[in-house]
Design a protein around this motif. Structure first.
Motif, PDB file in Angstrom:
ATOM      1  N   ASP A  25       0.832  -1.125 -42.007  1.00 24.70           N
ATOM      2  CA  ASP A  25       1.373  -2.011 -42.689  1.00 24.70           C
ATOM      3  C   ASP A  25       1.383  -2.061 -44.038  1.00 24.70           C
ATOM      4  N   GLY A  26       1.904  -0.859 -44.399  1.00 21.84           N
ATOM      5  CA  GLY A  26       2.050  -0.387 -45.833  1.00 21.84           C
ATOM      6  C   GLY A  26       0.997  -0.279 -46.745  1.00 21.84           C
ATOM      7  N   GLN A  27      -0.181  -0.183 -45.868  1.00 19.85           N
ATOM      8  CA  GLN A  27      -1.437   0.150 -46.603  1.00 19.85           C
ATOM      9  C   GLN A  27      -2.388   1.150 -46.003  1.00 19.85           C
ATOM     10  N   ASP A  28      -3.174   1.825 -46.898  1.00 19.10           N
ATOM     11  CA  ASP A  28      -4.242   2.761 -46.472  1.00 19.10           C
ATOM     12  C   ASP A  28      -5.583   2.090 -46.088  1.00 19.10           C
ATOM     13  N   VAL A  29      -5.591   2.214 -44.736  1.00 13.13           N
ATOM     14  CA  VAL A  29      -6.634   1.450 -44.188  1.00 13.13           C
ATOM     15  C   VAL A  29      -8.023   2.465 -43.798  1.00 13.13           C
ATOM     16  N   CYS A  30      -9.179   2.357 -44.408  1.00 16.93           N
ATOM     17  CA  CYS A  30     -10.327   3.216 -44.242  1.00 16.93           C
ATOM     18  C   CYS A  30     -11.378   2.907 -43.545  1.00 16.93           C
ATOM     19  N   PHE A  31     -11.725   3.534 -42.253  1.00 14.25           N
ATOM     20  CA  PHE A  31     -13.058   3.358 -41.912  1.00 14.25           C
ATOM     21  C   PHE A  31     -14.232   4.187 -42.198  1.00 14.25           C
ATOM     22  N   SER A  32     -15.250   3.731 -42.456  1.00 18.11           N
ATOM     23  CA  SER A  32     -16.448   4.573 -43.023  1.00 18.11           C
ATOM     24  C   SER A  32     -17.080   5.148 -41.628  1.00 18.11           C
ATOM     25  N   GLY A  33     -17.889   6.112 -41.899  1.00 15.05           N
ATOM     26  CA  GLY A  33     -18.374   6.905 -40.637  1.00 15.05           C
ATOM     27  C   GLY A  33     -19.288   5.879 -39.779  1.00 15.05           C
ATOM     28  N   ASP A  34     -20.200   5.145 -40.563  1.00 16.71           N
ATOM     29  CA  ASP A  34     -20.864   3.923 -39.849  1.00 16.71           C
ATOM     30  C   ASP A  34     -19.890   2.932 -39.077  1.00 16.71           C
ATOM     31  N   GLN A  35     -18.816   2.322 -39.688  1.00 15.73           N
ATOM     32  CA  GLN A  35     -17.937   1.790 -38.725  1.00 15.73           C
ATOM     33  C   GLN A  35     -17.197   2.386 -37.653  1.00 15.73           C
ATOM     34  N   PHE A  36     -16.763   3.609 -37.844  1.00 12.66           N
ATOM     35  CA  PHE A  36     -16.331   4.306 -36.860  1.00 12.66           C
ATOM     36  C   PHE A  36     -17.319   4.780 -35.691  1.00 12.66           C
ATOM     37  N   LEU A  37     -18.450   4.897 -35.821  1.00 11.33           N
ATOM     38  CA  LEU A  37     -19.570   5.029 -34.813  1.00 11.33           C
ATOM     39  C   LEU A  37     -19.996   3.710 -34.217  1.00 11.33           C
ATOM     40  N   GLN A  38     -20.019   2.693 -35.148  1.00 10.11           N
ATOM     41  CA  GLN A  38     -20.341   1.547 -34.151  1.00 10.11           C
ATOM     42  C   GLN A  38     -19.474   1.293 -33.321  1.00 10.11           C
ATOM     43  N   SER A  39     -18.001   1.249 -33.899  1.00  5.35           N
ATOM     44  CA  SER A  39     -16.947   0.935 -32.529  1.00  5.35           C
ATOM     45  C   SER A  39     -16.885   2.005 -31.432  1.00  5.35           C
ATOM     46  N   VAL A  40     -17.108   2.977 -31.791  1.00  7.53           N
ATOM     47  CA  VAL A  40     -17.497   3.896 -30.526  1.00  7.53           C
ATOM     48  C   VAL A  40     -18.585   3.398 -29.482  1.00  7.53           C
ATOM     49  N   HIS A  41     -19.809   3.283 -30.212  1.00  7.69           N
ATOM     50  CA  HIS A  41     -20.857   2.573 -29.616  1.00  7.69           C
ATOM     51  C   HIS A  41     -20.428   1.361 -28.661  1.00  7.69           C
ATOM     52  N   ARG A  42     -19.794   0.463 -29.452  1.00  8.83           N
ATOM     53  CA  ARG A  42     -19.395  -0.861 -28.980  1.00  8.83           C
ATOM     54  C   ARG A  42     -18.611  -0.547 -27.619  1.00  8.83           C
ATOM     55  N   THR A  43     -17.655   0.165 -27.686  1.00  6.44           N
ATOM     56  CA  THR A  43     -16.566   0.792 -26.743  1.00  6.44           C
ATOM     57  C   THR A  43     -17.358   1.242 -25.652  1.00  6.44           C
ATOM     58  N   ALA A  44     -18.414   2.191 -25.819  1.00  9.08           N
ATOM     59  CA  ALA A  44     -19.063   2.800 -24.699  1.00  9.08           C
ATOM     60  C   ALA A  44     -19.997   1.648 -23.967  1.00  9.08           C
ATOM     61  N   LEU A  45     -20.542   0.644 -24.939  1.00 13.63           N
ATOM     62  CA  LEU A  45     -21.443  -0.213 -23.953  1.00 13.63           C
ATOM     63  C   LEU A  45     -20.384  -1.127 -23.184  1.00 13.63           C
ATOM     64  N   ALA A  46     -19.238  -1.503 -23.794  1.00 12.15           N
ATOM     65  CA  ALA A  46     -18.333  -2.544 -22.897  1.00 12.15           C
ATOM     66  C   ALA A  46     -17.827  -1.697 -21.537  1.00 12.15           C
ATOM     67  N   LEU A  47     -17.442  -0.465 -21.728  1.00 11.08           N
ATOM     68  CA  LEU A  47     -17.162   0.243 -20.560  1.00 11.08           C
ATOM     69  C   LEU A  47     -18.335   0.300 -19.666  1.00 11.08           C
ATOM     70  N   ILE A  48     -19.561   0.525 -20.186  1.00  8.92           N
ATOM     71  CA  ILE A  48     -20.596   0.549 -19.005  1.00  8.92           C
ATOM     72  C   ILE A  48     -20.649  -0.583 -18.463  1.00  8.92           C
ATOM     73  N   ARG A  49     -20.651  -1.865 -19.203  1.00  2.00           N
ATOM     74  CA  ARG A  49     -20.743  -3.316 -18.539  1.00  2.00           C
ATOM     75  C   ARG A  49     -19.667  -3.122 -17.672  1.00  2.00           C
ATOM     76  N   ARG A  50     -18.491  -2.729 -17.700  1.00  2.00           N
ATOM     77  CA  ARG A  50     -17.329  -2.880 -16.734  1.00  2.00           C
ATOM     78  C   ARG A  50     -17.435  -1.870 -15.614  1.00  2.00           C
ATOM     79  N   GLY A  51     -18.560  -1.293 -15.757  1.00  2.00           N
ATOM     80  CA  GLY A  51     -19.013  -0.279 -14.566  1.00  2.00           C
ATOM     81  C   GLY A  51     -18.491   1.195 -14.677  1.00  2.00           C
ATOM     82  N   VAL A  52     -18.030   1.636 -15.738  1.00  2.00           N
ATOM     83  CA  VAL A  52     -17.561   2.887 -15.960  1.00  2.00           C
ATOM     84  C   VAL A  52     -19.163   3.657 -16.080  1.00  2.00           C
TER      85      VAL A  52
END
Length: 121
Positions: A25-52
């Motif tokens: 949207d016309g802007q540079d958006v940055c993710f910190s290493g911590d934000q990125f890793l937290q997103s990956v962890h939340r995604t993994a947990l959500a997948l496990i809860r969905r039976g993966v």
């Protein structure tokens, strides 16, 4: 290090405020290493809860974007196997791949991509 998940944990760039950058949207958006890793962890947990679990396939029908990488790594951390689908595939091609891969879950980035998935089932 034995797994991709372990590699991720060792190399995510903790504390770096610009580990991942995207122009949106016309802007540079940055993710910190911590934000990125937290997103990956939340995604993994959500997948496990969905039976993966170990060895399950999970398909991603999306363009190249940070969420694709987060989903892919979340699938890996949950023990799953990513089935990448090119966003320019036609619905019959998507259907053929999904029939073969038998994914537990399918993620689509847009309503148009989701329509291709619905046609497959």
């Amino acid at each position: 290090m034995n797994t991709l998940g372990e590699v991720l944990l060792k190399s995510a760039g903790f504390g770096n405020p610009r580990t991942l950058r995207v122009f949106r949207d016309g802007q540079d958006v940055c993710f910190s290493g911590d934000q990125f890793l937290q997103s990956v962890h939340r995604t993994a947990l959500a997948l496990i809860r969905r039976g993966v679990s170990k060895g399950d396939t999970v398909a991603i029908l999306s363009e190249n974007r940070p969420e694709w990488m987060i989903m892919d790594l979340g699938i890996t951390l949950a023990g799953g196997i990513t089935v990448p689908l090119y966003m320019n595939l036609l619905a019959p091609q998507v259907a053929a791949i999904l029939r073969d891969a038998k994914p537990r879950l399918v993620f689509a980035s847009t309503p148009e991509q989701a329509a291709k998935v619905r046609e497959a089932f």
